[in-house]
Design a protein around this motif. Structure first.
Motif, PDB file in Angstrom:
ATOM      1  N   PHE A   6      -4.816  -6.593  -7.713  1.00 28.83           N
ATOM      2  CA  PHE A   6      -3.883  -6.284  -6.636  1.00 28.83           C
ATOM      3  C   PHE A   6      -4.005  -7.351  -5.555  1.00 28.83           C
ATOM      4  CE2 PHE A   6      -4.553  -2.372  -8.874  1.00 28.83           C
ATOM      5  CZ  PHE A   6      -3.318  -1.770  -8.879  1.00 28.83           C
ATOM      6  N   ILE A   7      -2.877  -7.912  -5.157  1.00 31.15           N
ATOM      7  CA  ILE A   7      -2.842  -8.987  -4.177  1.00 31.15           C
ATOM      8  C   ILE A   7      -2.423  -8.414  -2.824  1.00 31.15           C
ATOM      9  CG2 ILE A   7      -1.873 -11.269  -3.641  1.00 31.15           C
ATOM     10  CD1 ILE A   7      -3.551 -11.096  -6.266  1.00 31.15           C
ATOM     11  N   GLY A   8      -3.086  -8.880  -1.770  1.00 30.91           N
ATOM     12  CA  GLY A   8      -2.751  -8.425  -0.423  1.00 30.91           C
ATOM     13  C   GLY A   8      -2.971  -6.925  -0.286  1.00 30.91           C
ATOM     14  N   SER A   9      -2.023  -6.262   0.327  1.00 26.65           N
ATOM     15  CA  SER A   9      -2.132  -4.817   0.584  1.00 26.65           C
ATOM     16  C   SER A   9      -1.508  -3.971  -0.526  1.00 26.65           C
ATOM     17  CB  SER A   9      -1.446  -4.485   1.914  1.00 26.65           C
ATOM     18  OG  SER A   9      -0.047  -4.761   1.810  1.00 26.65           O
ATOM     19  N   SER A  10      -1.196  -4.577  -1.678  1.00 30.09           N
ATOM     20  CA  SER A  10      -0.460  -3.846  -2.715  1.00 30.09           C
ATOM     21  C   SER A  10      -1.185  -2.591  -3.198  1.00 30.09           C
ATOM     22  CB  SER A  10      -0.098  -4.755  -3.887  1.00 30.09           C
ATOM     23  OG  SER A  10      -1.254  -5.302  -4.477  1.00 30.09           O
ATOM     24  N   LEU A  11      -2.512  -2.625  -3.316  1.00 28.70           N
ATOM     25  CA  LEU A  11      -3.246  -1.430  -3.751  1.00 28.70           C
ATOM     26  C   LEU A  11      -3.179  -0.343  -2.685  1.00 28.70           C
ATOM     27  CD1 LEU A  11      -4.960   0.081  -5.778  1.00 28.70           C
ATOM     28  CD2 LEU A  11      -6.988  -1.062  -4.833  1.00 28.70           C
ATOM     29  N   ASP A  12      -3.392  -0.705  -1.440  1.00 26.09           N
ATOM     30  CA  ASP A  12      -3.303   0.276  -0.351  1.00 26.09           C
ATOM     31  C   ASP A  12      -1.888   0.849  -0.259  1.00 26.09           C
ATOM     32  OD1 ASP A  12      -5.977  -0.052   0.339  1.00 26.09           O
ATOM     33  OD2 ASP A  12      -5.530  -1.588   1.847  1.00 26.09           O
ATOM     34  N   ASP A  13      -0.886  -0.009  -0.440  1.00 23.48           N
ATOM     35  CA  ASP A  13       0.506   0.446  -0.381  1.00 23.48           C
ATOM     36  C   ASP A  13       0.798   1.432  -1.515  1.00 23.48           C
ATOM     37  OD1 ASP A  13       0.828  -1.225   1.799  1.00 23.48           O
ATOM     38  OD2 ASP A  13       1.678  -2.855   0.610  1.00 23.48           O
ATOM     39  N   LEU A  14       0.277   1.154  -2.694  1.00 27.02           N
ATOM     40  CA  LEU A  14       0.453   2.049  -3.833  1.00 27.02           C
ATOM     41  C   LEU A  14      -0.262   3.374  -3.586  1.00 27.02           C
ATOM     42  CD1 LEU A  14       1.669   2.275  -6.693  1.00 27.02           C
ATOM     43  CD2 LEU A  14      -0.474   1.363  -7.569  1.00 27.02           C
ATOM     44  N   ARG A  15      -1.459   3.306  -3.059  1.00 28.72           N
ATOM     45  CA  ARG A  15      -2.234   4.528  -2.773  1.00 28.72           C
ATOM     46  C   ARG A  15      -1.590   5.388  -1.697  1.00 28.72           C
ATOM     47  NH1 ARG A  15      -8.286   1.890  -2.879  1.00 28.72           N
ATOM     48  NH2 ARG A  15      -8.620   2.156  -5.118  1.00 28.72           N
ATOM     49  N   ALA A  16      -0.787   4.807  -0.833  1.00 30.21           N
ATOM     50  CA  ALA A  16      -0.119   5.549   0.242  1.00 30.21           C
ATOM     51  C   ALA A  16       1.118   6.311  -0.249  1.00 30.21           C
ATOM     52  CB  ALA A  16       0.269   4.601   1.368  1.00 30.21           C
ATOM     53  N   MET A  17       1.540   6.048  -1.471  1.00 26.04           N
ATOM     54  CA  MET A  17       2.731   6.714  -2.015  1.00 26.04           C
ATOM     55  C   MET A  17       2.394   8.148  -2.420  1.00 26.04           C
ATOM     56  SD  MET A  17       4.333   3.661  -4.320  1.00 26.04           S
ATOM     57  CE  MET A  17       4.842   2.120  -3.569  1.00 26.04           C
ATOM     58  N   PRO A  18       3.411   9.011  -2.517  1.00 28.20           N
ATOM     59  CA  PRO A  18       3.173  10.394  -2.956  1.00 28.20           C
ATOM     60  C   PRO A  18       2.497  10.443  -4.332  1.00 28.20           C
ATOM     61  CG  PRO A  18       5.401  10.145  -2.105  1.00 28.20           C
ATOM     62  CD  PRO A  18       4.817   8.768  -2.193  1.00 28.20           C
ATOM     63  N   ALA A  19       1.730  11.491  -4.580  1.00 28.29           N
ATOM     64  CA  ALA A  19       0.932  11.612  -5.806  1.00 28.29           C
ATOM     65  C   ALA A  19       1.768  11.454  -7.076  1.00 28.29           C
ATOM     66  CB  ALA A  19       0.199  12.948  -5.815  1.00 28.29           C
ATOM     67  N   ALA A  20       2.928  12.079  -7.132  1.00 26.02           N
ATOM     68  CA  ALA A  20       3.771  11.996  -8.339  1.00 26.02           C
ATOM     69  C   ALA A  20       4.236  10.560  -8.590  1.00 26.02           C
ATOM     70  CB  ALA A  20       4.971  12.929  -8.214  1.00 26.02           C
ATOM     71  N   VAL A  21       4.507   9.845  -7.525  1.00 26.60           N
ATOM     72  CA  VAL A  21       4.945   8.448  -7.631  1.00 26.60           C
ATOM     73  C   VAL A  21       3.785   7.582  -8.107  1.00 26.60           C
ATOM     74  CG1 VAL A  21       5.832   6.457  -6.349  1.00 26.60           C
ATOM     75  CG2 VAL A  21       6.694   8.757  -5.841  1.00 26.60           C
TER      76      VAL A  21
END
Length: 107
Positions: A6-21
């Motif tokens: 994961f580059i930059g904040s992409s992992l944090d951004d993904l983790r911030a999404m709703p659980a189903a997403v």
């Protein structure tokens, strides 16, 4: 199986999404890790050669993950975001393109 990076904040951004997403996009990324294609994706030539966008639409809205899988060492997740308009925002494309250059990609 290829590793995800994961580059930059992409992992944090993904983790911030709703659980189903997160779950749905995680399955799509795992499919790519095992050499398959996501169920809904398109090339993102404006980001760089070999960049693709996974498209997900659910009850919570439209979400996207931009990744590159052409390198032998890993699959690079450049950007994860919620899409707010019909067309992908220029800022999202520019951010993914900037991160693409960080991994040694050239468009």
């Amino acid at each position: 199986m290829k590793t995800l990076k994961f580059i930059g904040s992409s992992l944090d951004d993904l983790r911030a999404m709703p659980a189903a997403v997160r779950r749905a996009l995680g399955v799509e990324l795992m499919t790519i890790q095992y050499g398959g294609d996501p169920s809904d994706f398109k090339p993102m030539k404006t980001v760089g050669a070999g960049a693709y966008e996974i498209r997900y639409r659910g009850a919570d809205g439209a979400f996207r993950v931009i990744y590159v899988a052409k390198f032998a060492e890993a699959i690079f997740v450049l950007h994860a975001f919620q899409k707010k308009t019909r067309k992908t925002a220029k800022a999202d494309i520019d951010l993914a393109a900037q991160r693409y250059t960080l991994i040694g990609g050239s468009s």
